[in-house]
Design an enzyme around this catalytic site. Structure first.
Site, PDB file in Angstrom:
ATOM      1  N   HIS A 287       0.843  -1.208   0.000  1.00 34.63           N
ATOM      2  CA  HIS A 287       0.000   0.000   0.000  1.00 34.63           C
ATOM      3  C   HIS A 287       0.878   1.258   0.000  1.00 34.63           C
ATOM      4  CE1 HIS A 287      -4.478   0.505   0.765  1.00 34.63           C
ATOM      5  NE2 HIS A 287      -4.092   1.759   0.729  1.00 34.63           N
ATOM      6  N   ASP A 318       3.435  -3.023  -6.827  1.00 30.24           N
ATOM      7  CA  ASP A 318       3.544  -1.573  -6.642  1.00 30.24           C
ATOM      8  C   ASP A 318       4.289  -1.267  -5.359  1.00 30.24           C
ATOM      9  OD1 ASP A 318       1.850  -1.476  -4.376  1.00 30.24           O
ATOM     10  OD2 ASP A 318       0.132  -0.680  -5.465  1.00 30.24           O
TER      11      ASP A 318
HETATM   12  C1  LIG Z   1      -2.948   9.359  -1.383  1.00 32.29           C
HETATM   13  C2  LIG Z   1      -3.071   7.886  -1.570  1.00 32.29           C
HETATM   14  C3  LIG Z   1      -4.315   7.297  -1.436  1.00 32.29           C
HETATM   15  C4  LIG Z   1      -4.454   5.916  -1.622  1.00 32.29           C
HETATM   16  N1  LIG Z   1      -5.698   5.362  -1.559  1.00 32.29           N
HETATM   17  C5  LIG Z   1      -5.850   4.047  -1.824  1.00 32.29           C
HETATM   18  C6  LIG Z   1      -7.140   3.466  -1.866  1.00 32.29           C
HETATM   19  O1  LIG Z   1      -8.139   4.145  -1.676  1.00 32.29           O
HETATM   20  N2  LIG Z   1      -7.234   2.131  -2.126  1.00 32.29           N
HETATM   21  C7  LIG Z   1      -6.121   1.358  -2.363  1.00 32.29           C
HETATM   22  O2  LIG Z   1      -6.247   0.162  -2.610  1.00 32.29           O
HETATM   23  N3  LIG Z   1      -4.893   1.888  -2.334  1.00 32.29           N
HETATM   24  C8  LIG Z   1      -4.723   3.203  -2.080  1.00 32.29           C
HETATM   25  N4  LIG Z   1      -3.473   3.751  -2.070  1.00 32.29           N
HETATM   26  C9  LIG Z   1      -2.317   2.887  -2.330  1.00 32.29           C
HETATM   27  C10 LIG Z   1      -2.002   2.834  -3.819  1.00 32.29           C
HETATM   28  O3  LIG Z   1      -3.022   2.169  -4.528  1.00 32.29           O
HETATM   29  C11 LIG Z   1      -0.694   2.095  -4.100  1.00 32.29           C
HETATM   30  O4  LIG Z   1      -0.743   0.804  -3.536  1.00 32.29           O
HETATM   31  C12 LIG Z   1       0.523   2.836  -3.552  1.00 32.29           C
HETATM   32  O5  LIG Z   1       0.381   4.218  -3.707  1.00 32.29           O
HETATM   33  C13 LIG Z   1       1.771   2.367  -4.277  1.00 32.29           C
HETATM   34  O6  LIG Z   1       2.901   2.980  -3.769  1.00 32.29           O
HETATM   35  P1  LIG Z   1       3.595   4.272  -4.417  1.00 32.29           P
HETATM   36  O7  LIG Z   1       2.766   5.437  -3.989  1.00 32.29           O
HETATM   37  O8  LIG Z   1       4.937   4.279  -3.818  1.00 32.29           O
HETATM   38  O9  LIG Z   1       3.583   4.088  -5.908  1.00 32.29           O
HETATM   39  C14 LIG Z   1      -3.312   5.126  -1.901  1.00 32.29           C
HETATM   40  C15 LIG Z   1      -2.075   5.737  -2.035  1.00 32.29           C
HETATM   41  C16 LIG Z   1      -1.936   7.099  -1.881  1.00 32.29           C
HETATM   42  C17 LIG Z   1      -0.581   7.726  -2.057  1.00 32.29           C
END
Ligand SMILES: Cc1cc2nc3c(=O)[nH]c(=O)nc-3n(C[C@H](O)[C@H](O)[C@H](O)COP(=O)(O)O)c2cc1C
Length: 398
Positions: A287, A318
């Site tokens: 995440h 990711d």
């Molecule tokens: C601001 C923000 C909100 C996020 N909201 C969700 C979400 O609602 N559902 C989800 O599955 N992952 C969420 N994520 C995680 C992303 O889907 C993803 O797994 C993650 O950003 C990957 O890492 P990175 O930011 O280093 O690329 C969120 C990430 C960020 C930065």
């Protein structure tokens, strides 16, 4: 020359995002949880992997196209679901989705987004995926899934790694919550960012009020700003299910005709279970370091998961992708594609659709350069052989 023109990498876009956004919003996007070990480790694990130059070879026709679930994408990348993108830019998800469509990569809409899935389906174009959090009342989730199917969403990503919610201490310090608490501190924070106030909040205000979590069940929708304490008993809550089982996967499999992925798998035995329950793929993810702070980086566990899965389903990874070379590393370790979370969200915060497109273009350009260095003209040719053995994560598992 615009500010976007002066951005040469994702870190530059991050800097512009930081200057545009109130601290509460920027920290929410940028930071991790607790001591931010996981966040830092996602990057260091990525940079620890070293690629080997291959020289005196033909690099005149490098192509980034990759097959993602039977259709060609411009590169092995999809946009990760990021809730509250609508605070980064006015209708941020819509901007990001349009950029993804124009760039030829799939876009994932978060359950906690502020743009109705119908609007994306009708107006954004491109390949659309939907992310799901399971509510305690599981029939609410089923309704959302069926609605996504009716609106032509190609894939469903069920996120399973949230446990009892994230311990994001910075949000508490900044007064950043859902709804975004309007208090003296947050008002000062917003007033310090007049451009954001007028171009994001001002536009919502002019166009019918504060954004809501429009894809939540009706009773759970609430504006993303407001004074929660004043709502008293009327305060809606988001009751996420804390009793999950693999039967839930079977139920989702039955009601969603498209590709079903589980997001947040970090163990080979969970990946095995996912295969047994007929999913089409998993997202190996912590995440983005936003949930369990003691988690390893997905890139560190990827080799053992790839080995266990042995081609029986698709593996997307990711967390920590900030350079095109990171995408090459993930592919070399056996991923089928990667998700970008913050990289494209910084772009969105820096310049809406144009900023998101810039982020994708930067990643494309860097990926192409890296493929030239390692002497690979096609994504399908990238392999573990391109990684310097001394830097291979999980070497014993391979
Ligand atoms: C601001 C923000 C909100 C996020 N909201 C969700 C979400 O609602 N559902 C989800 O599955 N992952 C969420 N994520 C995680 C992303 O889907 C993803 O797994 C993650 O950003 C990957 O890492 P990175 O930011 O280093 O690329 C969120 C990430 C960020 C930065």
């Amino acid at each position: 020359m615009s500010r976007l023109d002066r951005c040469y990498n994702i870190a530059d876009l991050r800097e512009v995002a930081e200057s545009r956004l109130p601290k509460g919003v920027f920290d929410y996007i940028d930071k991790g949880t607790e001591d931010m070990q996981s966040l830092g480790n996602n990057r260091s694990a990525m940079t620890d992997i070293k690629l080997l130059n291959r020289v005196i070879t033909d690099i005149s026709d490098i192509q980034l196209e990759a097959d993602i679930f039977g259709s060609s994408a411009a590169m092995p990348l999809a946009i990760a679901p990021t809730g509250t993108a609508g605070l980064a830019w006015y209708e941020g998800e819509f901007e990001l989705a349009k950029a993804a469509a124009a760039s030829g990569v799939p876009f994932t809409l978060a359950t906690g987004s502020n743009t109705p899935m119908e609007k994306l389906a009708n107006e954004a174009g491109g390949r659309l995926w939907m992310q799901l959090y399971m509510w305690k009342e599981k029939h609410f989730s089923d309704e959302l899934v069926k609605k996504a199917a009716r609106n032509g969403f190609e894939a469903l990503l069920w996120t399973v790694d949230i446990g009892h919610g994230a311990n994001r201490e910075h949000n508490l310090r900044n007064g950043f919550a859902t709804p975004y608490v309007i208090n003296a501190k947050s008002v000062v924070d917003m007033l310090r960012h007049p451009t954001w106030l007028s171009t994001v909040m001002g536009r919502y205000f002019m166009n019918g009020g504060m954004p809501k979590h429009v894809n939540y069940p009706e009773g759970y929708q609430m504006p993303i700003t407001g004074n929660v304490s004043k709502l008293g008993d009327k305060k809606p809550t988001t009751k996420r299910a804390d009793q999950l089982s693999w039967d839930d996967v079977d139920r989702l499999r039955d009601i969603f005709p498209g590709k079903l992925l589980i997001k947040g798998i970090m163990r080979a035995d969970d990946a095995e279970q996912a295969i047994e329950h007929g999913v089409d793929g998993i997202v190996v993810s912590n995440h983005g370091g936003r949930n369990m702070d003691s988690a390893p980086a997905p890139i560190q566990v990827l080799p053992e998961i790839v080995k266990a899965v042995d081609g029986r389903m698709k593996i997307i990874v990711d967390s920590g992708v900030r350079r095109g070379s990171d995408i090459v590393k993930c592919m070399a370790l056996g991923a089928d594609a990667v998700l970008a979370g913050r990289a494209t969200l910084y772009g969105t915060a820096a310049g809406g659709e144009a900023g998101a497109t810039k982020a994708i273009d930067i990643l494309k350009d860097e990926m192409k350069r890296t493929m030239a260095y390692i002497g690979k003209q096609r994504v399908s040719e990238i392999s573990q052989d391109d990684i310097w053995d001394g830097s291979l994560p999980g070497r014993d598992a391979i």
